[in-house]
Design an enzyme around this catalytic site. Structure first.
Site, PDB file in Angstrom:
ATOM      1  N   PRO A  11     -98.081  37.864 -18.069  1.00  0.00           N
ATOM      2  CA  PRO A  11     -97.037  37.669 -17.051  1.00  0.00           C
ATOM      3  C   PRO A  11     -96.133  38.881 -16.841  1.00  0.00           C
ATOM      4  O   PRO A  11     -95.772  39.575 -17.782  1.00  0.00           O
ATOM      5  CB  PRO A  11     -96.223  36.489 -17.602  1.00  0.00           C
ATOM      6  CG  PRO A  11     -96.529  36.447 -19.053  1.00  0.00           C
ATOM      7  CD  PRO A  11     -97.935  36.941 -19.195  1.00  0.00           C
ATOM      8  N   ASN A  12     -95.806  39.077 -15.574  1.00  0.00           N
ATOM      9  CA  ASN A  12     -94.853  40.088 -15.099  1.00  0.00           C
ATOM     10  C   ASN A  12     -95.396  41.518 -15.117  1.00  0.00           C
ATOM     11  O   ASN A  12     -94.743  42.434 -14.623  1.00  0.00           O
ATOM     12  CB  ASN A  12     -93.531  40.018 -15.877  1.00  0.00           C
ATOM     13  CG  ASN A  12     -92.904  38.638 -15.779  1.00  0.00           C
ATOM     14  OD1 ASN A  12     -92.695  38.139 -14.684  1.00  0.00           O
ATOM     15  ND2 ASN A  12     -92.635  37.995 -16.900  1.00  0.00           N
ATOM     16  N   ARG A  19     -90.521  47.194 -12.424  1.00  0.00           N
ATOM     17  CA  ARG A  19     -89.895  46.308 -13.401  1.00  0.00           C
ATOM     18  C   ARG A  19     -89.281  47.128 -14.543  1.00  0.00           C
ATOM     19  O   ARG A  19     -89.992  47.824 -15.264  1.00  0.00           O
ATOM     20  CB  ARG A  19     -90.971  45.385 -13.981  1.00  0.00           C
ATOM     21  CG  ARG A  19     -90.497  44.515 -15.102  1.00  0.00           C
ATOM     22  CD  ARG A  19     -91.673  43.896 -15.855  1.00  0.00           C
ATOM     23  NE  ARG A  19     -91.184  43.039 -16.913  1.00  0.00           N
ATOM     24  CZ  ARG A  19     -91.909  42.636 -17.933  1.00  0.00           C
ATOM     25  NH1 ARG A  19     -93.174  42.993 -18.040  1.00  0.00           N
ATOM     26  NH2 ARG A  19     -91.379  41.870 -18.855  1.00  0.00           N
ATOM     27  N   TYR A  24     -90.251  50.140 -19.331  1.00  0.00           N
ATOM     28  CA  TYR A  24     -91.707  50.125 -19.179  1.00  0.00           C
ATOM     29  C   TYR A  24     -92.272  51.334 -18.432  1.00  0.00           C
ATOM     30  O   TYR A  24     -93.493  51.446 -18.292  1.00  0.00           O
ATOM     31  CB  TYR A  24     -92.137  48.831 -18.477  1.00  0.00           C
ATOM     32  CG  TYR A  24     -91.766  47.587 -19.270  1.00  0.00           C
ATOM     33  CD1 TYR A  24     -92.294  47.377 -20.547  1.00  0.00           C
ATOM     34  CD2 TYR A  24     -90.871  46.648 -18.771  1.00  0.00           C
ATOM     35  CE1 TYR A  24     -91.948  46.262 -21.296  1.00  0.00           C
ATOM     36  CE2 TYR A  24     -90.517  45.524 -19.508  1.00  0.00           C
ATOM     37  CZ  TYR A  24     -91.061  45.337 -20.769  1.00  0.00           C
ATOM     38  OH  TYR A  24     -90.718  44.237 -21.504  1.00  0.00           O
ATOM     39  N   ASN A  75    -102.665  42.753 -23.365  1.00  0.00           N
ATOM     40  CA  ASN A  75    -101.208  42.799 -23.334  1.00  0.00           C
ATOM     41  C   ASN A  75    -100.779  41.442 -22.790  1.00  0.00           C
ATOM     42  O   ASN A  75    -100.831  41.207 -21.574  1.00  0.00           O
ATOM     43  CB  ASN A  75    -100.690  43.923 -22.432  1.00  0.00           C
ATOM     44  CG  ASN A  75     -99.166  44.013 -22.465  1.00  0.00           C
ATOM     45  OD1 ASN A  75     -98.497  43.134 -23.023  1.00  0.00           O
ATOM     46  ND2 ASN A  75     -98.620  45.054 -21.867  1.00  0.00           N
ATOM     47  N   ALA A  78     -94.882  38.375 -22.444  1.00  0.00           N
ATOM     48  CA  ALA A  78     -94.021  37.498 -23.229  1.00  0.00           C
ATOM     49  C   ALA A  78     -94.797  36.390 -23.951  1.00  0.00           C
ATOM     50  O   ALA A  78     -94.309  35.844 -24.954  1.00  0.00           O
ATOM     51  CB  ALA A  78     -92.953  36.886 -22.328  1.00  0.00           C
ATOM     52  N   ASP A  88    -105.154  30.954 -30.420  1.00  0.00           N
ATOM     53  CA  ASP A  88    -106.352  30.152 -30.716  1.00  0.00           C
ATOM     54  C   ASP A  88    -107.540  30.604 -29.878  1.00  0.00           C
ATOM     55  O   ASP A  88    -108.677  30.618 -30.362  1.00  0.00           O
ATOM     56  CB  ASP A  88    -106.075  28.664 -30.456  1.00  0.00           C
ATOM     57  CG  ASP A  88    -105.240  28.020 -31.566  1.00  0.00           C
ATOM     58  OD1 ASP A  88    -105.025  28.683 -32.604  1.00  0.00           O
ATOM     59  OD2 ASP A  88    -104.816  26.867 -31.387  1.00  0.00           O
ATOM     60  N   GLU A  99    -104.528  44.376 -29.589  1.00  0.00           N
ATOM     61  CA  GLU A  99    -103.274  44.022 -28.908  1.00  0.00           C
ATOM     62  C   GLU A  99    -102.565  45.301 -28.463  1.00  0.00           C
ATOM     63  O   GLU A  99    -102.514  46.270 -29.221  1.00  0.00           O
ATOM     64  CB  GLU A  99    -102.383  43.263 -29.899  1.00  0.00           C
ATOM     65  CG  GLU A  99    -101.023  42.921 -29.356  1.00  0.00           C
ATOM     66  CD  GLU A  99    -100.149  42.209 -30.396  1.00  0.00           C
ATOM     67  OE1 GLU A  99    -100.597  42.044 -31.553  1.00  0.00           O
ATOM     68  OE2 GLU A  99     -99.023  41.850 -30.038  1.00  0.00           O
ATOM     69  N   HIS A 101     -99.061  46.991 -26.232  1.00  0.00           N
ATOM     70  CA  HIS A 101     -97.780  46.850 -25.522  1.00  0.00           C
ATOM     71  C   HIS A 101     -97.316  48.228 -25.089  1.00  0.00           C
ATOM     72  O   HIS A 101     -97.482  49.208 -25.822  1.00  0.00           O
ATOM     73  CB  HIS A 101     -96.701  46.233 -26.425  1.00  0.00           C
ATOM     74  CG  HIS A 101     -97.065  44.875 -26.899  1.00  0.00           C
ATOM     75  ND1 HIS A 101     -96.960  43.749 -26.120  1.00  0.00           N
ATOM     76  CD2 HIS A 101     -97.589  44.464 -28.077  1.00  0.00           C
ATOM     77  CE1 HIS A 101     -97.379  42.700 -26.795  1.00  0.00           C
ATOM     78  NE2 HIS A 101     -97.777  43.104 -27.985  1.00  0.00           N
ATOM     79  N   ARG A 108     -87.186  46.395 -30.508  1.00  0.00           N
ATOM     80  CA  ARG A 108     -86.433  45.674 -29.472  1.00  0.00           C
ATOM     81  C   ARG A 108     -85.809  44.390 -30.049  1.00  0.00           C
ATOM     82  O   ARG A 108     -85.583  44.298 -31.244  1.00  0.00           O
ATOM     83  CB  ARG A 108     -87.356  45.401 -28.278  1.00  0.00           C
ATOM     84  CG  ARG A 108     -87.892  46.704 -27.649  1.00  0.00           C
ATOM     85  CD  ARG A 108     -88.754  46.432 -26.441  1.00  0.00           C
ATOM     86  NE  ARG A 108     -87.997  45.773 -25.383  1.00  0.00           N
ATOM     87  CZ  ARG A 108     -88.561  45.169 -24.334  1.00  0.00           C
ATOM     88  NH1 ARG A 108     -89.874  45.159 -24.203  1.00  0.00           N
ATOM     89  NH2 ARG A 108     -87.813  44.591 -23.430  1.00  0.00           N
TER      90      ARG A 108
HETATM   91  C1  DQA Z   1     -94.610  43.868 -23.315  1.00  0.00           C
HETATM   92  C2  DQA Z   1     -93.529  43.491 -24.330  1.00  0.00           C
HETATM   93  C3  DQA Z   1     -93.165  42.022 -24.217  1.00  0.00           C
HETATM   94  O1  DQA Z   1     -92.141  41.701 -25.147  1.00  0.00           O
HETATM   95  C4  DQA Z   1     -92.649  41.723 -22.821  1.00  0.00           C
HETATM   96  O2  DQA Z   1     -92.381  40.340 -22.687  1.00  0.00           O
HETATM   97  C5  DQA Z   1     -93.590  42.192 -21.757  1.00  0.00           C
HETATM   98  C6  DQA Z   1     -94.198  43.510 -21.899  1.00  0.00           C
HETATM   99  C7  DQA Z   1     -94.919  45.383 -23.343  1.00  0.00           C
HETATM  100  O3  DQA Z   1     -95.972  45.765 -22.845  1.00  0.00           O
HETATM  101  O4  DQA Z   1     -94.114  46.173 -23.826  1.00  0.00           O
HETATM  102  O5  DQA Z   1     -93.773  41.532 -20.739  1.00  0.00           O
HETATM  103  O6  DQA Z   1     -95.803  43.177 -23.628  1.00  0.00           O
END
Ligand code: DQA
Length: 147
Positions: A11-12, A19, A24, A75, A78, A88, A99, A101, A108
């Protein structure tokens, strides 16, 4: 035939570029997709790049690729910090998962330090902005070659 890697964005992340650029960066998700395609090509792999704001869709996509793809870079945004369903799903598909980010989640807010994905991923890369994705692809490629 080249191995296919799913790069899954939660998301986002569709809003990257505009954003919170202080957190970011100004790179868009499209820019990240392009650099991942170039990087993957260099490694002899192909990229299947997706984004969704819907938790269940991310779960469905993980299920969908379990027999067709060689690994996953995720990624989860949240959902990283909340989703037992995604954790799962990662455990269920038996593919290597890295993973990723953009930001250093450990530097943070406290609630971002917890990652359900980390419990089931082979490793985590965070804090290098858009470069985190390319580093994750390198790590995944090395892991696949060695196993
Ligand atoms: C994120 C870090 C997460 O905490 C956040 O909710 C994101 C972006 C990152 O890429 O730094 O949406 O995954």
């Amino acid at each position: 035939m080249s191995q296919m890697i799913l790069i899954l964005n939660g998301p986002n992340l569709n809003l990257l570029g505009t954003r919170q650029p202080d957190v970011y960066g100004k790179t868009t998700l499209g820019d990240i997709e392009n650099s991942c395609r170039i990087r993957a090509d260099f490694q002899g792999m192909k990229v299947d790049f997706r984004q969704s704001n819907i938790e269940g869709e991310l779960v469905d996509w993980l299920h969908e690729v379990r027999l067709s793809h060689a690994g996953v870079v995720i990624n989860a945004g949240a959902y990283t910090h909340t989703s037992i369903a995604l954790m799962d799903a990662v455990s269920s598909i038996e593919l290597p998962v890295v993973e990723v980010h953009l930001s250093n989640i450990h530097a943070r807010e406290e609630f971002r330090h917890q990652s359900y994905i980390s419990r089931v991923a082979i490793g985590q890369i965070c804090g290098f902005g858009a470069l985190s994705y390319e580093l994750a692809l390198d790590a995944l490629a090395a892991h696949i070659q060695n196993s």
